[in-house]
Motif scaffolding. Structure first.
Motif, PDB file in Angstrom:
ATOM      1  N   LEU A  12      -1.251   5.742 -14.576  1.00  0.00           N
ATOM      2  CA  LEU A  12      -1.738   4.986 -13.432  1.00  0.00           C
ATOM      3  C   LEU A  12      -2.137   5.946 -12.322  1.00  0.00           C
ATOM      4  CD1 LEU A  12       0.978   2.174 -13.214  1.00  0.00           C
ATOM      5  CD2 LEU A  12      -1.357   1.911 -14.028  1.00  0.00           C
ATOM      6  N   ASP A  13      -3.147   5.552 -11.550  1.00  0.00           N
ATOM      7  CA  ASP A  13      -3.517   6.280 -10.346  1.00  0.00           C
ATOM      8  C   ASP A  13      -2.368   6.178  -9.333  1.00  0.00           C
ATOM      9  OD1 ASP A  13      -4.760   5.919  -7.422  1.00  0.00           O
ATOM     10  OD2 ASP A  13      -6.050   7.294  -8.567  1.00  0.00           O
ATOM     11  N   TRP A  34      -2.393   5.288  -6.247  1.00  0.00           N
ATOM     12  CA  TRP A  34      -2.424   4.030  -5.511  1.00  0.00           C
ATOM     13  C   TRP A  34      -1.964   2.870  -6.376  1.00  0.00           C
ATOM     14  CZ3 TRP A  34      -2.229   3.947  -0.588  1.00  0.00           C
ATOM     15  CH2 TRP A  34      -2.849   4.938   0.182  1.00  0.00           C
ATOM     16  N   GLU A  35      -2.282   2.913  -7.671  1.00  0.00           N
ATOM     17  CA  GLU A  35      -1.798   1.871  -8.575  1.00  0.00           C
ATOM     18  C   GLU A  35      -0.281   1.938  -8.713  1.00  0.00           C
ATOM     19  OE1 GLU A  35      -5.525   1.203 -11.613  1.00  0.00           O
ATOM     20  OE2 GLU A  35      -4.248   2.967 -11.914  1.00  0.00           O
ATOM     21  N   GLY A  91       1.142   0.253  -5.779  1.00  0.00           N
ATOM     22  CA  GLY A  91       1.134  -1.186  -5.955  1.00  0.00           C
ATOM     23  C   GLY A  91       2.265  -1.652  -6.845  1.00  0.00           C
ATOM     24  N   TYR A 120      -3.688  -1.705  -6.070  1.00  0.00           N
ATOM     25  CA  TYR A 120      -4.177  -1.593  -7.442  1.00  0.00           C
ATOM     26  C   TYR A 120      -5.689  -1.361  -7.495  1.00  0.00           C
ATOM     27  CZ  TYR A 120       0.014  -2.745 -10.134  1.00  0.00           C
ATOM     28  OH  TYR A 120       1.243  -2.690 -10.747  1.00  0.00           O
ATOM     29  N   VAL A 121      -6.422  -1.961  -6.575  1.00  0.00           N
ATOM     30  CA  VAL A 121      -7.887  -1.851  -6.636  1.00  0.00           C
ATOM     31  C   VAL A 121      -8.435  -0.814  -5.669  1.00  0.00           C
ATOM     32  CG1 VAL A 121      -8.058  -4.268  -7.332  1.00  0.00           C
ATOM     33  CG2 VAL A 121      -8.324  -3.665  -4.913  1.00  0.00           C
ATOM     34  N   TYR A 171      -7.884 -10.678  -9.211  1.00  0.00           N
ATOM     35  CA  TYR A 171      -6.426 -10.706  -9.147  1.00  0.00           C
ATOM     36  C   TYR A 171      -5.925 -12.008  -8.510  1.00  0.00           C
ATOM     37  CZ  TYR A 171      -5.504  -5.867 -10.572  1.00  0.00           C
ATOM     38  OH  TYR A 171      -5.373  -4.709 -11.285  1.00  0.00           O
TER      39      TYR A 171
END
Length: 473
Positions: free
Chosen positions: A29-30, A32-33, A36, A91-92, A110
């Motif tokens: 995952l990134d 930022w993800e 989240g 997430y985005v 989402y």
């Protein structure tokens, strides 16, 4: 439990799902993800904890004042709402930065795709709950109807949130996080069962009875409540409070908090109640023998918890209830300490227990100062407000650093007197107060320090989520 212990326990509860999630590998995952995901994990745990911090569990919050409990409950609700609003945004965010149009489509997805529906329901219910609580005084709903809706919304938030985590969460799909959420769901079911099942049963199996109702002043009544034949007397400290329900409505959603205006030396309990709302407007009409439900005691507003070599008691309006409880206990003990009492009301007709306060002089080293904002013919007390010169006069000869001040009353009065006492030299830890309008906007220096402590807990939550991201990035 102490405030520090509760703060530590709160952080442990929120960090537990983060720690368990860090033990498992998921698709990369990134950062930022991961933020989240971390926010979703920690704040879902925070939602569950809200049921406990506001649920009157004596081992957890039984020694804290209601204003402290509710202040933290409300502030925590706001940071939970903010974090969960940001949960899908995190997430985005990488996509939004690279391709804003695509990022917006993902964010909308989402919120509209069926697989995320339970999360959207939880977030919407949480927003209604938090914002509705903030503006409750302006809503055209009775207090008890608001409490019922609050419970329904809270259960919706927790149930839909757990469903969302278990069905779409990457970390929550795997053990041990998956097992943790099922355990949390079972624990919440148990908490609700205790609050609204077990306690309801106790209110009916161990009823109290109203012995008498006495008018003390304009719209102010004293209720003498005695335990029923199969009910044990209440073990409490003078100044603590109970939740009371009346008649056939002995159900936890219908209870109201009132301070005990009595000494444990006397059997039963006494409550001094001023008419101020839908429920309190009826207390003067209650008939002797009416079944009463009592849940308690709660709170830290007691002289045993806050010792001092001299005692200042300050009451404003309906705040005379717990102050009379403390005074009656001092009289019962024949306490040798200097005691000073300030009692302020709007009109002289609002003064209660004046003869009893005067009679206490025969037992205690007691000096009193009675105030009325609007004077009246024949009133021999002080007209106006409790200001610094009057405080200096009342406390003359007492060592401020050895004096404990116990206050109860409207928020603005408590705020003003609290700051006056600090200026007079009383240490902040010796200024103890409870107020009935704890949602009011006015804040003392003590309130601001407490707010800073609460925000520090929130910052620690954010730091824990950031640590989760760093550990897995």
């Amino acid at each position: 439990m102490s405030g520090r212990a509760l703060a530590a326990l709160y952080l442990i509860a929120l960090f537990l799902p983060l720690a368990l999630a860090a033990l498992r590998q998921v698709a990369p995952l990134d950062s930022w993800e991961l933020a989240g995901a971390g926010a979703g994990l920690a704040l879902l745990a925070a939602i569950a904890v809200q049921f406990v911090t506001s649920g009157r569990f004596g081992a957890v919050t039984g020694r804290l004042g209601i204003d402290k409990i509710m202040a933290f409950h409300k502030i925590a609700a706001w940071w939970v709402l903010l974090g969960l609003v940001l949960h899908p945004v995190f997430y985005v965010l990488p996509t939004l930065l690279d391709d804003p149009e695509l990022g917006m489509r993902r964010l909308i997805a989402y919120h509209v795709l069926p697989k995320y529906r339970s999360g959207v329901i939880a977030l919407a219910a949480l927003a209604i709950l938090v914002i509705g609580s903030a503006v409750r005084e302006r809503l055209p709903f009775p207090y008890e109807a608001w409490r019922a809706s609050h419970l329904v919304l809270a259960v919706t938030v927790a149930g839909a949130g757990l469903h969302h985590g278990l069905t779409v969460g990457r970390f929550s799909a795997l053990d041990p996080v998956n097992s943790l959420w099922w355990g949390v769901a079972a624990a919440l079911a148990g908490v609700i069962g205790i609050l609204y099942g077990w306690r309801w049963l106790g209110l009916h199996l161990k009823p109290w009875r109203l012995h008498s109702v006495t008018r003390l002043a304009d719209r102010t009544w004293e209720l003498d409540i005695q335990p029923g034949p199969k009910t044990a007397d209440l073990a409490y400290e003078a100044g603590q409070f109970v939740w009371m329900t009346v008649g056939s409505r002995r159900f936890p959603l219908f209870d109201h908090p009132f301070s005990i205006a009595d000494s444990p030396a006397r059997p039963g309990i006494s409550l001094i109640i001023k008419e101020a709302g839908d429920f309190t407007a009826t207390v003067g009409t209650l008939a002797p023998g009416t079944p009463i439900g009592i849940d308690g005691p709660y709170g830290e507003f007691s002289l045993d918890t806050h010792p001092g070599k001299a005692v200042l008691l300050v009451a404003g309006g309906a705040g005379i209830g717990p102050i009379m409880g403390l005074l009656r206990e001092l009289v019962a003990r024949k306490d040798p300490r200097p005691v000073r009492l300030a009692y302020a009301v709007g009109q002289p007709s609002n003064l209660a227990c004046v003869a009893e306060i005067e009679a206490a002089r025969a037992v205690l080293d007691l000096e009193t100062m009675l105030f009325s904002e609007a004077g009246a013919e024949g009133f021999s007390g002080e007209t106006g407000r409790f200001d610094p010169p009057r405080l200096e006069r009342l406390l003359q000869g007492l060592d401020p650093k050895e004096t404990v001040a116990m206050m109860c009353g409207p928020g603005p009065m408590v705020v003003a007197v609290s700051d006056m006492l600090l200026d007079h030299g009383l240490p902040m830890e010796r200024i103890v107060y409870e107020r009935f309008d704890y949602a009011a906007g006015s804040a003392s220096r003590q309130d601001r320090r407490r707010l800073a402590q609460f925000l520090a807990v929130g910052a620690a939550v954010a730091a824990g989520i950031a640590g989760f991201v760093v550990a897995l990035a």
